[in-house]
Design a protein around this motif. Structure first.
Motif, PDB file in Angstrom:
ATOM      1  N   ILE A  43      14.101  23.779  78.112  1.00  0.00           N
ATOM      2  CA  ILE A  43      12.683  23.728  78.499  1.00  0.00           C
ATOM      3  C   ILE A  43      12.358  22.354  79.099  1.00  0.00           C
ATOM      4  N   THR A  44      12.885  21.298  78.463  1.00  0.00           N
ATOM      5  CA  THR A  44      12.650  19.949  78.990  1.00  0.00           C
ATOM      6  C   THR A  44      13.228  19.796  80.394  1.00  0.00           C
ATOM      7  N   ALA A  45      14.455  20.292  80.585  1.00  0.00           N
ATOM      8  CA  ALA A  45      15.111  20.182  81.902  1.00  0.00           C
ATOM      9  C   ALA A  45      14.284  20.920  82.953  1.00  0.00           C
ATOM     10  N   ARG A  46      13.777  22.089  82.576  1.00  0.00           N
ATOM     11  CA  ARG A  46      12.969  22.875  83.508  1.00  0.00           C
ATOM     12  C   ARG A  46      11.649  22.153  83.834  1.00  0.00           C
ATOM     13  N   ARG A  47      11.031  21.577  82.783  1.00  0.00           N
ATOM     14  CA  ARG A  47       9.772  20.860  83.010  1.00  0.00           C
ATOM     15  C   ARG A  47       9.983  19.654  83.918  1.00  0.00           C
ATOM     16  N   HIS A  48      11.108  18.955  83.730  1.00  0.00           N
ATOM     17  CA  HIS A  48      11.357  17.761  84.542  1.00  0.00           C
ATOM     18  C   HIS A  48      11.613  18.131  86.004  1.00  0.00           C
ATOM     19  N   SER A  49      12.440  19.165  86.194  1.00  0.00           N
ATOM     20  CA  SER A  49      12.891  19.481  87.561  1.00  0.00           C
ATOM     21  C   SER A  49      12.060  20.565  88.239  1.00  0.00           C
ATOM     22  N   ARG A  50      11.365  21.388  87.432  1.00  0.00           N
ATOM     23  CA  ARG A  50      10.654  22.579  87.946  1.00  0.00           C
ATOM     24  C   ARG A  50      11.620  23.483  88.713  1.00  0.00           C
ATOM     25  N   ARG A  51      12.842  23.587  88.170  1.00  0.00           N
ATOM     26  CA  ARG A  51      13.905  24.399  88.758  1.00  0.00           C
ATOM     27  C   ARG A  51      14.566  25.240  87.675  1.00  0.00           C
ATOM     28  N   ILE A  52      15.477  26.148  88.090  1.00  0.00           N
ATOM     29  CA  ILE A  52      16.346  26.831  87.131  1.00  0.00           C
ATOM     30  C   ILE A  52      17.326  25.767  86.637  1.00  0.00           C
ATOM     31  N   CYS A  53      17.561  25.702  85.320  1.00  0.00           N
ATOM     32  CA  CYS A  53      18.479  24.690  84.804  1.00  0.00           C
ATOM     33  C   CYS A  53      19.535  25.345  83.921  1.00  0.00           C
ATOM     34  N   VAL A  54      20.790  24.889  84.073  1.00  0.00           N
ATOM     35  CA  VAL A  54      21.867  25.436  83.243  1.00  0.00           C
ATOM     36  C   VAL A  54      22.492  24.308  82.417  1.00  0.00           C
ATOM     37  N   THR A  55      22.999  24.656  81.259  1.00  0.00           N
ATOM     38  CA  THR A  55      23.693  23.676  80.417  1.00  0.00           C
ATOM     39  C   THR A  55      25.049  23.410  81.047  1.00  0.00           C
ATOM     40  N   ALA A  56      25.327  22.148  81.392  1.00  0.00           N
ATOM     41  CA  ALA A  56      26.637  21.810  81.972  1.00  0.00           C
ATOM     42  C   ALA A  56      27.590  21.360  80.872  1.00  0.00           C
ATOM     43  N   SER A  57      27.090  20.589  79.912  1.00  0.00           N
ATOM     44  CA  SER A  57      27.956  20.160  78.808  1.00  0.00           C
ATOM     45  C   SER A  57      27.134  19.721  77.607  1.00  0.00           C
ATOM     46  N   VAL A  58      27.774  19.829  76.449  1.00  0.00           N
ATOM     47  CA  VAL A  58      27.196  19.275  75.226  1.00  0.00           C
ATOM     48  C   VAL A  58      28.054  18.052  74.933  1.00  0.00           C
ATOM     49  N   ASN A  59      27.461  16.878  75.154  1.00  0.00           N
ATOM     50  CA  ASN A  59      28.273  15.655  75.129  1.00  0.00           C
ATOM     51  C   ASN A  59      28.470  15.091  73.730  1.00  0.00           C
ATOM     52  N   ASN A  60      27.484  15.276  72.906  1.00  0.00           N
ATOM     53  CA  ASN A  60      27.610  14.725  71.558  1.00  0.00           C
ATOM     54  C   ASN A  60      26.677  15.454  70.601  1.00  0.00           C
ATOM     55  N   VAL A  61      27.211  15.797  69.432  1.00  0.00           N
ATOM     56  CA  VAL A  61      26.365  16.359  68.379  1.00  0.00           C
ATOM     57  C   VAL A  61      26.790  15.698  67.081  1.00  0.00           C
ATOM     58  N   ALA A  62      25.844  15.172  66.337  1.00  0.00           N
ATOM     59  CA  ALA A  62      26.174  14.567  65.050  1.00  0.00           C
ATOM     60  C   ALA A  62      25.404  15.302  63.960  1.00  0.00           C
ATOM     61  N   PHE A  63      26.139  16.067  63.131  1.00  0.00           N
ATOM     62  CA  PHE A  63      25.495  16.763  62.005  1.00  0.00           C
ATOM     63  C   PHE A  63      25.490  15.798  60.825  1.00  0.00           C
ATOM     64  N   ASN A  64      24.609  14.809  60.892  1.00  0.00           N
ATOM     65  CA  ASN A  64      24.631  13.749  59.870  1.00  0.00           C
ATOM     66  C   ASN A  64      24.089  14.201  58.519  1.00  0.00           C
ATOM     67  N   ASN A  65      23.075  15.031  58.524  1.00  0.00           N
ATOM     68  CA  ASN A  65      22.464  15.503  57.283  1.00  0.00           C
ATOM     69  C   ASN A  65      22.341  17.016  57.306  1.00  0.00           C
ATOM     70  N   ALA A  66      22.711  17.649  56.191  1.00  0.00           N
ATOM     71  CA  ALA A  66      22.550  19.098  56.090  1.00  0.00           C
ATOM     72  C   ALA A  66      21.050  19.414  56.055  1.00  0.00           C
ATOM     73  N   ILE A  67      20.694  20.587  56.593  1.00  0.00           N
ATOM     74  CA  ILE A  67      19.285  20.990  56.634  1.00  0.00           C
ATOM     75  C   ILE A  67      19.117  22.206  55.719  1.00  0.00           C
ATOM     76  N   PRO A  68      18.521  22.020  54.538  1.00  0.00           N
ATOM     77  CA  PRO A  68      18.452  23.102  53.548  1.00  0.00           C
ATOM     78  C   PRO A  68      17.541  24.268  53.946  1.00  0.00           C
ATOM     79  N   LEU A  69      17.864  25.436  53.366  1.00  0.00           N
ATOM     80  CA  LEU A  69      17.040  26.645  53.514  1.00  0.00           C
ATOM     81  C   LEU A  69      15.572  26.307  53.226  1.00  0.00           C
ATOM     82  N   GLY A  70      14.682  26.820  54.042  1.00  0.00           N
ATOM     83  CA  GLY A  70      13.251  26.592  53.836  1.00  0.00           C
ATOM     84  C   GLY A  70      12.722  25.343  54.518  1.00  0.00           C
ATOM     85  N   SER A  71      13.645  24.498  55.052  1.00  0.00           N
ATOM     86  CA  SER A  71      13.175  23.253  55.695  1.00  0.00           C
ATOM     87  C   SER A  71      12.314  23.533  56.908  1.00  0.00           C
TER      88      SER A  71
END
Ligand SMILES: CC(=O)SCCNC(=O)CCNC(=O)[C@H](O)C(C)(C)COP(=O)(O)OP(=O)(O)OC[C@H]1O[C@@H](n2cnc3c(N)ncnc32)[C@H](O)[C@@H]1OP(=O)(O)O
Length: 170
Positions: A43-71
């Protein structure tokens, strides 16, 4: 050339973690979080460019903290830098304490999106003018991350990655 600020295209998504979205430890399933982040970044990419946007890569993801049920989970997606047709989207993930309402930073991720025309051909996008200190810091480092991503995906030779080489020479 149009120039926009990161705040012009920011996306903030708040949602809950439901039973069907958890792992056996009753924490949010990693793939579910990746999908939610992809949606916010898209949504952010679309808002910035006002174009069709595709995911080219996921460069980094850090699952530093678990997110409990109900959060209650809030994902903030912002363009950290725009190049010719690609843009880096930085995602910050927060969880909210039920009693105090205070927010804890749970995860961070960096996605690259490309703006394309109806035929899927990359098209030029507006540039980014960072405003806050954090936006400036992320903007500065984004070219390095783009080069690393291109080298890892075999789209750039390591000896052409000038920004990356400069980092190791420091
Ligand atoms: C929202 C969704 O989930 S969409 C579904 C999932 N995504 C997809 O299906 C996308 C499939 N892939 C594609 O359509 C194409 O590979 C594209 C559009 C991403 C790239 O097309 P290419 O033919 O490689 O185009 P090209 O080489 O010109 O690259 C376009 C831009 O992407 C950048 N790019 C391509 N791959 C990467 C990568 N792995 N990491 C970082 N940047 C990349 C290029 O550097 C270039 O950036 P620039 O124009 O800002 O300098």
């Amino acid at each position: 050339m149009t120039i926009k600020t990161p705040s012009e295209s920011i996306t903030i998504m708040t949602d809950m973690v439901l039973p069907g979205e958890t792992n056996p430890l009753n924490n949010l399933f990693g793939g579910e979080l990746l999908a939610r982040m992809d949606r916010a970044a898209s949504i952010t990419a679309r808002r910035h460019s006002r174009r069709i946007c595709v995911t080219a890569s996921v460069n980094n993801v850090a699952f530093n903290n678990a997110i409990p049920l109900g959060s209650v989970v809030t994902i903030e997606a912002k363009v950290s830098r725009a190049f010719r047709s690609s843009m880096e989207i930085f995602l910050d993930v927060w969880i909210e304490d039920r009693e105090s309402g205070s927010r804890l930073k749970a995860n961070e991720a960096i996605y690259t999106f490309v703006a394309v025309d109806e035929m899927g051909k990359p098209v030029e996008i507006p540039q980014i003018q960072p405003e806050t200190d954090l936006e400036k810091e992320r903007f500065e480092a984004a070219l390095r991350r783009k080069q690393l991503s291109l080298v890892l995906s075999g789209k750039m030779k390591a000896n052409e990655a000038t920004e990356l080489k400069a980092l190791f020479a420091e």
